[in-house]
Enzyme design. Sequence first.
Site, short mmCIF file in Angstrom:
data_model
loop_
_atom_site.label_atom_id
_atom_site.label_comp_id
_atom_site.label_asym_id
_atom_site.label_seq_id
_atom_site.Cartn_x
_atom_site.Cartn_y
_atom_site.Cartn_z
N ASP A 81 34.30 17.74 60.30
CA ASP A 81 33.93 18.66 59.23
C ASP A 81 34.78 18.41 57.99
O ASP A 81 35.99 18.20 58.07
CB ASP A 81 34.14 20.09 59.74
CG ASP A 81 33.60 21.15 58.79
OD1 ASP A 81 32.65 20.84 58.04
OD2 ASP A 81 34.13 22.28 58.80
N THR A 231 36.20 31.26 60.37
CA THR A 231 37.03 32.44 60.11
C THR A 231 36.71 33.60 61.05
O THR A 231 37.62 34.30 61.52
CB THR A 231 36.87 32.89 58.65
OG1 THR A 231 37.19 31.80 57.79
CG2 THR A 231 37.78 34.06 58.32
#
Length: 277
Positions: A81, A231
């Site tokens: 990523d 998150t």
Amino acid sequence: MLVTTKELFEQADKNNYAIPAANFFDLDSARTYVKTAERLKKPLILAFAQSHMNMMSLEEAALIGKFLAEKSTSPVALHLDHGQDEAIIKQAIDLGFTSVMIDASEDSFEENVRRSKAIADYAHPFGVVVEAEIGHVGAGDSLESEESDSIYTEFSEAVKFAEATGIDSLAVSIGTAHGHYTGTPKINFDVLQQLYEALAIPLVLHGGSSSGDENLEKCALNGIRKINIFTDFITASMDKIREKQPENYFDLIHDANEAIAKTLEHYFNVFHTASHE
């Protein structure tokens, strides 16, 4: 089983759903993601961000990711990523990642094209799938829920970009941002529809955390095939730890992993991720 995102996206497009890309940062998080996918018989994109190399080396991430994916009964793609350095991205390919992202979205259009095409040209002979980004998914602000430095993706530029680079999937900016919001961001679904109709390659959404279940479900049902989540896993873990007040390290890890698993299961449902065939 270790697969590429191309295989996963073909099924997602056929059955109209999105797949969560869950960022791991240690053995526990990676193992929890994969075990949850196995238990639910869901496909998974196991993602490792270049920015987390301060917590785990790329070699360690490759060993852990490949080991877990290869022994999994669910199809799992190992994805790099937000690769920002060509050397790191090429190393990930050489180490066995089945999917990589080149993030040159902050460069000029011409430089983004040049860098993304170079990575696609390098990766494709190895059978590795390449994701790039156009527009810019910025950082969320925990105080101002609808403000970020994101820049919407222009569909005309996106078409030119895809044709010029030969990439396999495209991360687009439609209103989300990385990090945590105290409120719910406003997603531009008109932009999403334009992009989906104009592009022949799968669309990716970054900044899924805190973007709202209704927003993300609508994205999944209207052309987004991969949604990145990070998150929300960390937030859920900390909330669980505060709630349970574990008295030792082993209980703390158990509580954190339990929260991660529950969050991933939640997003499988939100994204309508179908069981693998």
